[in-house]
Write a protein that holds these residues in place. Structure first.
Motif, PDB file in Angstrom:
ATOM      1  N   LEU A 206       0.825  -1.201   0.000  1.00 10.77           N
ATOM      2  CA  LEU A 206       0.000   0.000   0.000  1.00 10.77           C
ATOM      3  C   LEU A 206       0.865   1.260   0.000  1.00 10.77           C
ATOM      4  O   LEU A 206       0.537   2.257  -0.654  1.00 10.77           O
ATOM      5  N   MET A 207       1.976   1.211   0.735  1.00  8.77           N
ATOM      6  CA  MET A 207       2.889   2.352   0.773  1.00  8.77           C
ATOM      7  C   MET A 207       3.527   2.595  -0.594  1.00  8.77           C
ATOM      8  O   MET A 207       3.696   3.740  -1.025  1.00  8.77           O
ATOM      9  N   ALA A 208       3.870   1.504  -1.278  1.00 15.27           N
ATOM     10  CA  ALA A 208       4.482   1.637  -2.607  1.00 15.27           C
ATOM     11  C   ALA A 208       3.498   2.277  -3.589  1.00 15.27           C
ATOM     12  O   ALA A 208       3.888   3.077  -4.448  1.00 15.27           O
ATOM     13  N   LYS A 213       0.890   8.806   1.464  1.00 14.50           N
ATOM     14  CA  LYS A 213      -0.207   8.621   2.410  1.00 14.50           C
ATOM     15  C   LYS A 213       0.365   8.269   3.782  1.00 14.50           C
ATOM     16  O   LYS A 213       0.790   7.128   4.020  1.00 14.50           O
ATOM     17  N   ASN A 214       0.381   9.238   4.665  1.00 16.01           N
ATOM     18  CA  ASN A 214       1.016   9.084   5.979  1.00 16.01           C
ATOM     19  C   ASN A 214       0.389   7.963   6.790  1.00 16.01           C
ATOM     20  O   ASN A 214       1.056   7.310   7.614  1.00 16.01           O
ATOM     21  N   GLU A 215      -0.898   7.706   6.560  1.00 16.85           N
ATOM     22  CA  GLU A 215      -1.624   6.685   7.327  1.00 16.85           C
ATOM     23  C   GLU A 215      -0.946   5.321   7.226  1.00 16.85           C
ATOM     24  O   GLU A 215      -0.807   4.606   8.222  1.00 16.85           O
ATOM     25  N   VAL A 236      11.516   2.845   9.452  1.00 17.82           N
ATOM     26  CA  VAL A 236      10.390   3.265   8.610  1.00 17.82           C
ATOM     27  C   VAL A 236       9.954   4.684   8.962  1.00 17.82           C
ATOM     28  O   VAL A 236       9.716   5.522   8.076  1.00 17.82           O
ATOM     29  N   LYS A 237       9.868   4.972  10.240  1.00 18.51           N
ATOM     30  CA  LYS A 237       9.432   6.310  10.658  1.00 18.51           C
ATOM     31  C   LYS A 237      10.463   7.370  10.255  1.00 18.51           C
ATOM     32  O   LYS A 237      10.093   8.487   9.870  1.00 18.51           O
ATOM     33  N   HIS A 238      11.736   7.006  10.325  1.00 19.71           N
ATOM     34  CA  HIS A 238      12.782   7.946   9.916  1.00 19.71           C
ATOM     35  C   HIS A 238      12.704   8.217   8.407  1.00 19.71           C
ATOM     36  O   HIS A 238      12.903   9.351   7.955  1.00 19.71           O
ATOM     37  N   LEU A 239      12.402   7.175   7.634  1.00 24.65           N
ATOM     38  CA  LEU A 239      12.248   7.353   6.189  1.00 24.65           C
ATOM     39  C   LEU A 239      11.070   8.271   5.879  1.00 24.65           C
ATOM     40  O   LEU A 239      11.149   9.131   5.002  1.00 24.65           O
ATOM     41  N   ALA A 240       9.986   8.100   6.623  1.00 31.74           N
ATOM     42  CA  ALA A 240       8.828   8.989   6.457  1.00 31.74           C
ATOM     43  C   ALA A 240       9.214  10.427   6.793  1.00 31.74           C
ATOM     44  O   ALA A 240       8.790  11.379   6.123  1.00 31.74           O
ATOM     45  N   LEU A 245       7.027  13.614   5.541  1.00 32.13           N
ATOM     46  CA  LEU A 245       5.673  13.211   5.944  1.00 32.13           C
ATOM     47  C   LEU A 245       5.397  13.462   7.423  1.00 32.13           C
ATOM     48  O   LEU A 245       4.256  13.350   7.865  1.00 32.13           O
ATOM     49  N   LEU A 246       6.431  13.763   8.192  1.00 30.27           N
ATOM     50  CA  LEU A 246       6.256  14.071   9.618  1.00 30.27           C
ATOM     51  C   LEU A 246       6.432  15.572   9.798  1.00 30.27           C
ATOM     52  O   LEU A 246       7.541  16.088   9.687  1.00 30.27           O
TER      53      LEU A 246
END
Length: 404
Positions: A206-208, A213-215, A236-240, A245-246
């Motif tokens: 879904l992310m790909a 989409k931050n969700e 993953v959060k660091h990549l976002a 996205l953060l």
């Protein structure tokens, strides 16, 4: 399940199927007079004159012969009108009567069963939806994707998650471009069944497909945390974060704390210091203290001291200056320890003031200022938890003074 016009569109197409085109053991045609009347109501339905169509069809119910194909067709058409008006309870009532007659040609009888199952779902009668579809499934062992979705939703509403999962999975597998809501349902079922490992590849997919989409990023982080894979969660959060996205302070601080929990304090410190400098994270006592703790865990003591200095200046109590004084004492930076402890005591609000006087006294002693050391130990003596150590130091200083 969200009520959309899907039910209405299916009902219009299926309920008004040309009965005359069917050919099987059952009566295949309706009477010419009824055919004309049905065509008239069809035109009203096409013009969205549902009230007039309803009145005409209700009149026909009393006119047609009971128990035959004519009655089944009228009942089915009436159900169609109620479905279009989103009066699903009435629609199921009339369509159920049409199905019970069992006079429609086989293909249309099967279509009516499928429609009835859909209507029961729309009316939130989930058990009846499943029960109705059982005979349909017996004759149609390979349902299409929409029917799988229908069954998955019905089972989900009844909290029969293990029964729901195969249906939504088959719907997804049998479609080139599954709807996003199908993936969401499959994901929800993985969560309900606590099958977090299966949720991971789905979320990555879904992310790909939806990289902004931050969700989905947040859900994947949560799943990794749920499975105690904290390093992956932090990655993953660091990549976002790097993808922008953060954006809120809370999201950034969550990343910092996740780094700390995952045993990656240097990354936590680097991100937090950068965000403090950029003013995206507020310059508060709490945040500077968090930075100091990150640097301490990363063994970056000089950076930790700098952060704690800033936090101490902002704090209206002296506890952080006391922490700072303790660090300076351990580094044998006596003058800095003395300055920090005096600031701590001046600000007050300390949980262990006696310990502050002890550190102050020992720092003065190491600085060869025995008189100030004596005064500090004398004050420390006034606190029960420090009395014994303070008396020992005072005794030592007295003996040293006598022999000098």
């Amino acid at each position: 399940m969200k009520r959309t016009h899907l039910f209405s569109l299916l009902l219009v197409s299926l309920m008004n199927a040309p009965v005359a085109a069917a050919a099987d053991a059952k009566q295949a045609t309706i009477s010419p007079a009824l055919y004309q009347k049905i065509q008239s109501t069809d035109r009203l339905i096409a013009d969205k004159a549902y009230g007039k169509a309803e009145q005409k069809l209700l009149a026909m119910v009393g006119e047609v012969k009971a128990g035959g194909l004519d009655q089944a067709v009228v009942l089915r058409s009436l159900a169609s009108v109620y479905a279009l008006k989103e009066q699903y309870a009435k629609a199921t009532e009339w369509l159920s009567k049409a199905v019970t007659l069992n006079t429609l040609p086989d293909k249309q009888q099967q279509d009516a069963l499928l429609n009835l199952g859909q209507l029961y779902l729309a009316a939130e009668q989930y058990a009846k939806a499943i029960e109705t579809l059982k005979p349909w499934l017996a004759k149609n062992p390979v349902p299409d994707a929409q029917t799988h979705v229908l069954l998955a939703n019905a089972y989900t509403q009844l909290k029969q998650y293990r029964n729901a999962l195969p249906h939504i999975s088959k719907a997804i597998q049998s479609t080139a471009k599954p709807e996003d809501s199908w993936y969401q349902l499959q994901l929800a079922l993985f969560y309900e069944l606590k099958d977090y490992q299966s949720a991971i590849p789905l979320l990555r997919k879904l992310m790909a497909a939806n990289p902004t989409k931050n969700e989905y990023w947040s859900q994947l982080v949560a799943v990794y945390q749920q499975t105690n894979q904290y390093t992956q969660a932090a990655t993953v959060k660091h990549l976002a974060y790097k993808k922008g996205l953060l954006n809120s302070e809370k999201e950034i601080l969550d990343l910092v704390n996740l780094f700390l929990y995952a045993g990656l304090p240097y990354k936590a410190g680097s991100v937090l210091r950068s965000e403090l400098d950029a003013n995206r994270v507020a310059s508060t006592v709490k945040n500077w203290e968090l930075l100091a703790n990150a640097w301490k865990q990363a063994r970056e003591l000089e950076k930790a001291v700098q952060a704690l200095e800033t936090a101490s200046k902002l704090d209206d109590k002296g506890s952080l200056y006391q922490q700072l004084g303790q660090i300076y004492y351990e580094q044998e930076n006596w003058n800095a320890a003395i300055a920090a402890m005096n600031k701590a005591l001046a600000k007050g609000g300390l949980k262990q003031p006696g310990q502050a006087y002890m550190i102050l006294g020992m720092s003065y002693y190491e600085s060869n200022n025995t008189e100030q050391a004596r005064q500090s130990f004398a004050k420390a003596k006034g606190f029960p938890s420090n009395r014994k150590n303070a008396e020992q130091w005072l005794s030592y200083l007295n003996k040293t003074n006598e022999t000098s």
